[in-house]
Scaffold this motif. Sequence first.
Motif, PDB file in Angstrom:
ATOM      1  N   SER A   1      -1.504  15.571   6.482  1.00  0.00           N
ATOM      2  CA  SER A   1      -2.081  14.275   6.817  1.00  0.00           C
ATOM      3  C   SER A   1      -1.893  14.043   8.311  1.00  0.00           C
ATOM      4  CB  SER A   1      -1.409  13.160   5.998  1.00  0.00           C
ATOM      5  OG  SER A   1      -2.015  11.912   6.252  1.00  0.00           O
TER       6      SER A   1
ATOM      7  N   ARG B   1       7.146   9.314   7.388  1.00  0.00           N
ATOM      8  CA  ARG B   1       6.741  10.150   8.518  1.00  0.00           C
ATOM      9  C   ARG B   1       7.570   9.821   9.762  1.00  0.00           C
ATOM     10  NH1 ARG B   1       0.214   9.628   8.459  1.00  0.00           N
ATOM     11  NH2 ARG B   1       0.743   7.644   7.454  1.00  0.00           N
TER      12      ARG B   1
ATOM     13  N   PHE C   1       4.546   6.020   2.956  1.00  0.00           N
ATOM     14  CA  PHE C   1       4.310   7.338   3.534  1.00  0.00           C
ATOM     15  C   PHE C   1       4.509   7.306   5.043  1.00  0.00           C
ATOM     16  CE2 PHE C   1       0.889  10.525   4.860  1.00  0.00           C
ATOM     17  CZ  PHE C   1       1.746  11.608   4.770  1.00  0.00           C
ATOM     18  N   SER C   2       4.029   6.235   5.685  1.00  0.00           N
ATOM     19  CA  SER C   2       4.185   6.114   7.137  1.00  0.00           C
ATOM     20  C   SER C   2       5.650   5.954   7.525  1.00  0.00           C
ATOM     21  CB  SER C   2       3.370   4.925   7.659  1.00  0.00           C
ATOM     22  OG  SER C   2       1.984   5.164   7.507  1.00  0.00           O
TER      23      SER C   2
ATOM     24  N   HIS D   1      -2.137   1.138   6.638  1.00  0.00           N
ATOM     25  CA  HIS D   1      -2.299   2.376   7.404  1.00  0.00           C
ATOM     26  C   HIS D   1      -1.836   2.129   8.838  1.00  0.00           C
ATOM     27  CE1 HIS D   1      -5.434   2.826   4.151  1.00  0.00           C
ATOM     28  NE2 HIS D   1      -4.716   3.933   4.012  1.00  0.00           N
TER      29      HIS D   1
ATOM     30  N   HIS E   1      -6.899  -2.477   6.320  1.00  0.00           N
ATOM     31  CA  HIS E   1      -6.111  -1.243   6.401  1.00  0.00           C
ATOM     32  C   HIS E   1      -4.697  -1.536   6.889  1.00  0.00           C
ATOM     33  CE1 HIS E   1      -9.315   1.711   5.599  1.00  0.00           C
ATOM     34  NE2 HIS E   1     -10.117   0.854   6.205  1.00  0.00           N
TER      35      HIS E   1
ATOM     36  N   HIS F   1       0.865  -1.186   0.000  1.00  0.00           N
ATOM     37  CA  HIS F   1       0.000   0.000   0.000  1.00  0.00           C
ATOM     38  C   HIS F   1       0.898   1.232   0.000  1.00  0.00           C
ATOM     39  CE1 HIS F   1      -3.103   2.903   1.011  1.00  0.00           C
ATOM     40  NE2 HIS F   1      -4.005   1.963   0.844  1.00  0.00           N
ATOM     41  N   ASP F   2       0.545   2.218  -0.804  1.00  0.00           N
ATOM     42  CA  ASP F   2       1.363   3.434  -0.875  1.00  0.00           C
ATOM     43  C   ASP F   2       1.522   4.102   0.478  1.00  0.00           C
ATOM     44  OD1 ASP F   2       1.601   2.999  -3.564  1.00  0.00           O
ATOM     45  OD2 ASP F   2       0.126   4.510  -4.167  1.00  0.00           O
ATOM     46  N   ASP F   3       0.486   4.060   1.303  1.00  0.00           N
ATOM     47  CA  ASP F   3       0.543   4.742   2.595  1.00  0.00           C
ATOM     48  C   ASP F   3       1.564   4.115   3.538  1.00  0.00           C
ATOM     49  OD1 ASP F   3      -1.315   6.508   1.743  1.00  0.00           O
ATOM     50  OD2 ASP F   3      -2.764   6.149   3.343  1.00  0.00           O
TER      51      ASP F   3
END
Length: 219
Positions: free
Chosen positions: A99, A68, A64-65, A171, A168, A59-61
């Motif tokens: 976000s 972060r 991203f996580s 996420h 999810h 998952h792209d997120d």
Amino acid sequence: MSGHSHPMPTGNTCRPRLLWTGSSASLRRAVSVTLIFIALTAIMTAPLLWRAGQALPEHDDAYFSAWRLAWIAHQLPRSPTKLFDANIFYPTRGTLGFSDAMMLLGVMGLPALSLGMHPVLAHNLLLFCGFVFSGIGAFILARALTRQTGPAILAGIIFAFAPYKFGHIGHLELQWACWMPLALWALHRLFEDGSVRYGVLFGVFVALQGFSSLYYFAF
């Protein structure tokens, strides 16, 4: 009507308790329950677990996580006043706030990342901990309400490993749901004996949920 009388439960009998209350029996229970949720998390996340330092959920997120976490570990010790001026979308400022910043998770990952841990491994360790602590949090609430260990473990399993959580899996912030059942546990204690400390605990758990996941905080 029967002529036999039955004693009413006392306040101590009905009082919800945390995972460990100081006795050797409760310590054994705390260790056992923790090991159960660690083992179940290892089984449920097995494909990812074996490559925790190399792979992320598809998952792209997830990428991203990991970014972060790495950004917070980089910037917070150096220039905390400019933490939200992340190195994306230059020259726009405050971009970390575009976000969920996952501030608590970033702080939790900071020591390991500062010592050189790869952001992918830090992400996955926090992901696994999110499952474990969610199960423990739900267990504490369910055992406080039922005073039964078996049903409380089942409640923890349902809460920690619900299909929603795996839907999810990319996420990270949505795996950290543990503060909600703990907030409800504190709220029950507050209504039970009216102690200010449980009101404070309720507020702390709600705040921790907000710093872990703004989505759950909004809900």
